[in-house]
Enzyme design. Structure first.
Site, PDB file in Angstrom:
ATOM      1  N   LYS A 190      -8.003  -1.478   6.590  1.00  0.00           N
ATOM      2  CA  LYS A 190      -7.518  -2.187   4.853  1.00  0.00           C
ATOM      3  C   LYS A 190      -7.316  -3.444   4.921  1.00  0.00           C
ATOM      4  CE  LYS A 190      -7.288   1.940   2.883  1.00  0.00           C
ATOM      5  NZ  LYS A 190      -8.237   2.582   3.167  1.00  0.00           N
TER       6      LYS A 190
ATOM      7  N   SER B  48      -6.917   4.155   9.012  1.00  0.00           N
ATOM      8  CA  SER B  48      -7.340   3.565   7.747  1.00  0.00           C
ATOM      9  C   SER B  48      -6.746   2.150   6.788  1.00  0.00           C
ATOM     10  CB  SER B  48      -7.615   4.856   7.051  1.00  0.00           C
ATOM     11  OG  SER B  48      -7.914   5.247   5.754  1.00  0.00           O
TER      12      SER B  48
ATOM     13  N   ARG C 207     -13.423  12.618   5.971  1.00  0.00           N
ATOM     14  CA  ARG C 207     -12.204  13.439   6.139  1.00  0.00           C
ATOM     15  C   ARG C 207     -11.334  13.599   4.847  1.00  0.00           C
ATOM     16  NH1 ARG C 207      -8.572   8.815   6.613  1.00  0.00           N
ATOM     17  NH2 ARG C 207      -6.864  10.573   7.032  1.00  0.00           N
TER      18      ARG C 207
ATOM     19  N   ASP D 295     -13.688   2.543   7.364  1.00  0.00           N
ATOM     20  CA  ASP D 295     -13.628   3.465   6.716  1.00  0.00           C
ATOM     21  C   ASP D 295     -13.489   4.119   4.901  1.00  0.00           C
ATOM     22  OD1 ASP D 295     -10.565   4.292   5.483  1.00  0.00           O
ATOM     23  OD2 ASP D 295     -10.161   3.458   3.338  1.00  0.00           O
TER      24      ASP D 295
ATOM     25  N   HIS E  20       0.762  -1.339  -0.002  1.00  0.00           N
ATOM     26  CA  HIS E  20      -0.330   0.048   0.654  1.00  0.00           C
ATOM     27  C   HIS E  20       0.778   0.925  -0.174  1.00  0.00           C
ATOM     28  CE1 HIS E  20      -4.123   1.845   0.654  1.00  0.00           C
ATOM     29  NE2 HIS E  20      -2.815   2.810   1.472  1.00  0.00           N
TER      30      HIS E  20
HETATM   31  N1  URA Z   1      -4.698   6.753   2.153  1.00  0.00           N
HETATM   32  C1  URA Z   1      -5.356   5.981   3.113  1.00  0.00           C
HETATM   33  O1  URA Z   1      -5.920   4.599   2.476  1.00  0.00           O
HETATM   34  N2  URA Z   1      -5.890   6.157   3.810  1.00  0.00           N
HETATM   35  C2  URA Z   1      -5.410   7.614   4.522  1.00  0.00           C
HETATM   36  O2  URA Z   1      -5.402   7.896   5.207  1.00  0.00           O
HETATM   37  C3  URA Z   1      -4.628   8.658   3.700  1.00  0.00           C
HETATM   38  C4  URA Z   1      -3.652   7.338   2.852  1.00  0.00           C
END
Ligand code: URA
Length: 434
Positions: A187, A183, A168, A161, A82
Site C-alpha cells: 500500500k 500488506s 485474513r 491487499d 503507517h
Molecule cells: N496493517 C495493515 O495494513 N496490514 C496488516 O496486515 C496489518 C496491519
C-alpha cells in the site's frame, strides 16, 4: 501452474518462486483463485514463513495488482506514515500537520477502523462536512497548495491487499510477519511517497505481542522499503495500554488538537516528535534529531501546526472553525464516570478490551457495514503507573444513553488491573530501526 501445487509447496516449507507468487496474486485479484485455496496458502505462509526475497516479491506483486500513484508532479519531499494498528491511535492527526508545517508534503491514504481498532478516516469525519472521498485532482491540488491531504484509500489502489486483508481477518491469518509486511508495504509503495515512517506497535493491544516479534517486523518492513528504493524508518512503540487518553473518534480528534495547541504533553506528543524527527531528518529538512525536534516544537508554539490541520480540514470541505472551537465537534449526550472502589496502582490496561468497550458504545464497527457514532467513546483518567484512591474515577464514558454508559463503565473497570504496590511507568518508545 496449479494453485494446489503452490499450496503444497509452502505447506512443506519450501520457497516459492517469483512466478508462483505473481501467479497467486494475479489469479486471486482477478477472482480465478477461490477464497478457500487462498485461505490455505495464507495459513501455510503463517505457519512456514517466507524469506526476504519471497516477501519482496509478494509486496511487489500486490503493489502492482492495481493503480499506483505518481506523486512526481508534486514539488518537494513527499512523506507517508503507517501504524500497524492500535487503540486510541490518533498519531496521524497530530503528526501529519506537524511535519507539513515544516514543509514536508503529506499525501496520505488512510483506512477506516474495524473491530477494536480505529481508523484515521473515521476520525477525520468528526469535522463537520469533512470529505475523505475527494477526487484525485483535489487530492493533488491540496498537497500542492497546503502541503497536506488525507483521503480514503481508493478501490483501485492495491486491490489484492483489500481482498487478502478481508480474508485474513476471518481466517486467523493476520499475525504473520510476511503477510503484514507485504500488506503494509504494498500500500505504501503504491501510494508513491519518498519517505515512509512506520509505527510498529508492540503489546497486548497489537498483533506483535513481544518486543522480539515487533523488532523482526520492523526490520522486515524497513528492509523491503529500502529494497524498493524508499527511505524507510520504523519506530517500535508500546501498545500494551491505549495510546494517550481518548478512545473514540471525535474524542481522539479533541485530544489531537490539545497536543497541536501545546496544551498536552505525554506519550502522544513524544511519539509524534520521534516519528516527526525521523521524517524531517530523512527528508533533509533537519540535520539531526535535536534540530528536528526543535523545529517541530516551534511549529506547535507559533500555531503553524494547528493552522496546518485547519487547512487540511478546509481543503477537504470541512468546518475549519472546529479546529479552534472543539465544541463544534460531535458530542455525546451522556458523560458517566467509571469509579474504582478501592485504592492501588494501575498495573495494566488491556488496550484491545478498551477498544471493544468503545466499539460496543457505537464508536467502532463490528462489521464493515456498521454505521458508527462519532461522538461516543472513553477518556481514560488513569494510565499505567498512576495511583488510584478509593472512589476515584478511572475514566469518563461518553455514551448515547445512561444505560449504555453504565454497561460500558462496568466493562471498562474490568479492563484495568490494579495492584497494591507502586508500578513503574512503562518505556513507551522501544526502539528505532533505520
Ligand atoms: N496493517 C495493515 O495494513 N496490514 C496488516 O496486515 C496489518 C496491519
Amino acid at each position: 501452474m496449479l494453485m494446489t501445487d503452490i499450496i503444497e509447496k509452502k505447506r512443506d516449507g519450501l520457497k516459492l518462486t517469483n512466478d508462483e507468487i505473481s501467479f497467486v496474486i494475479d489469479g486471486y485479484t482477478k477472482g480465478d483463485i477461490p477464497d478457500y485455496q487462498m485461505s490455505a496458502l495464507l495459513m501455510a505462509i503463517l505457519l512456514k514463513g517466507m524469506d526476504s526475497e519471497e516477501i519482496l516479491q509478494l509486496t511487489m506483486a500486490m503493489m502492482h495488482s492495481g493503480e499506483t500513484l505518481d506523486l512526481s508532479p508534486i514539488n518537494g519531499i513527499k512523506a507517508d506514515k503507517h501504524s500497524t494498528g492500535g487503540v486510541g491511535d490518533k498519531t496521524s492527526l497530530v503528526l501529519c500537520p506537524m511535519v507539513a508545517a515544516q514543509g514536508v508534503k503529506i499525501a496520505k491514504m488512510s483506512g477506516r477502523g474495524l473491530g477494536h481498532t480505529g481508523g484515521t478516516i473515521d476520525k477525520l469525519e468528526s469535522f463537520p462536512g469533512f470529505n475523505t472521498g475527494i477526487s484525485e485532482e483535489t487530492f493533488f491540488k491540496n498537497v500542492n497548495d497546503f502541503g497536506i491531504a488525507i483521503a480514503g484509500q481508493t478501490a483501485d489502489l492495491d486491490p489484492a491487499d483489500k481482498k487478502m486483508y478481508a480474508l485474513r481477518d476471518v481466517t486467523g491469518t493476520v499475525p504473520s510477519i510476511p503477510l503484514i509486511v507485504s500488506s503494509i508495504m504494498s500500500k505504501k509503495l503504491a501510494a508513491g511517497a519518498d519517505v515512509i515512517v512506520l509505527d510498529v506497535k508492540q503489546g497486548s493491544g497489537s498483533f506483535m505481542k513481544t518486543e522480539a516479534q515487533a523488532r523482526e517486523l520492523a526490520e522486515n518492513l524497513t528492509r523491503v522499503g529500502k529494497m524498493a528504493g524508499k527511505k524507510t524508518v520504523a519506530v517500535i512503540t508500546d501498545m500494551d495500554e491505549p495510546l494517550g487518553n481518548a478512545i473514540g473518534n471525535a474524542l481522539e480528534v479533541k485530544e489531537a488538537i490539545e497536543v497541536l495547541k501545546g496544551e498536552k504533553q505525554g506519550e502522544l506528543l513524544e511519539l509524534c516528535l520521534t516519528l516527526g524527527a525521523c521524517i524531517l531528518t530523512e527528508s533533509g529538512i533537519a540535520e539531526n534529531d535535536a534540530e528536528a525536534r526543535e523545529k517541530l516544537l516551534a511549529g506547535i508554539a507559533d500555531g503553524s501546526a494547528l493552522e496546518k490541520l485547519a487547512q487540511l480540514v478546509e481543503g477537504q470541505e470541512g468546518d475549519r472553525r472546529a479546529v479552534f472551537d472543539t465544541s463544534l465537534l460531535p458530542m455525546a449526550p451522556v458523560q458517566y464516570e467509571a469509579i474504582c472502589d478501592f485504592r492501588g496502582y494501575v498495573n495494566h490496561i488491556s488496550a484491545a478490551d478498551v477498544g471493544l468497550v468503545s466499539m460496543h458504545l457505537g464508536g467502532g464497527r463490528e462489521t464493515k457495514e456498521s454505521v458508527i457514532d462519532l461522538s461516543v467513546g472513553v477518556v481514560l483518567k488513569k494510565k499505567v503507573g498512576d495511583a488510584v484512591a478509593a472512589g476515584e474515577s478511572l475514566a469518563t464514558i461518553h455514551a448515547s444513553s445512561l444505560e449504555k454508559a453504565k454497561e460500558a463503565a462496568d466493562k471498562l473497570l474490568a479492563c484495568y488491573t490494579i495492584v497494591p504496590e507502586p508500578v513503574e511507568k512503562p518505556r513507551f518508545i522501544k526502539g528505532i530501526v533505520r
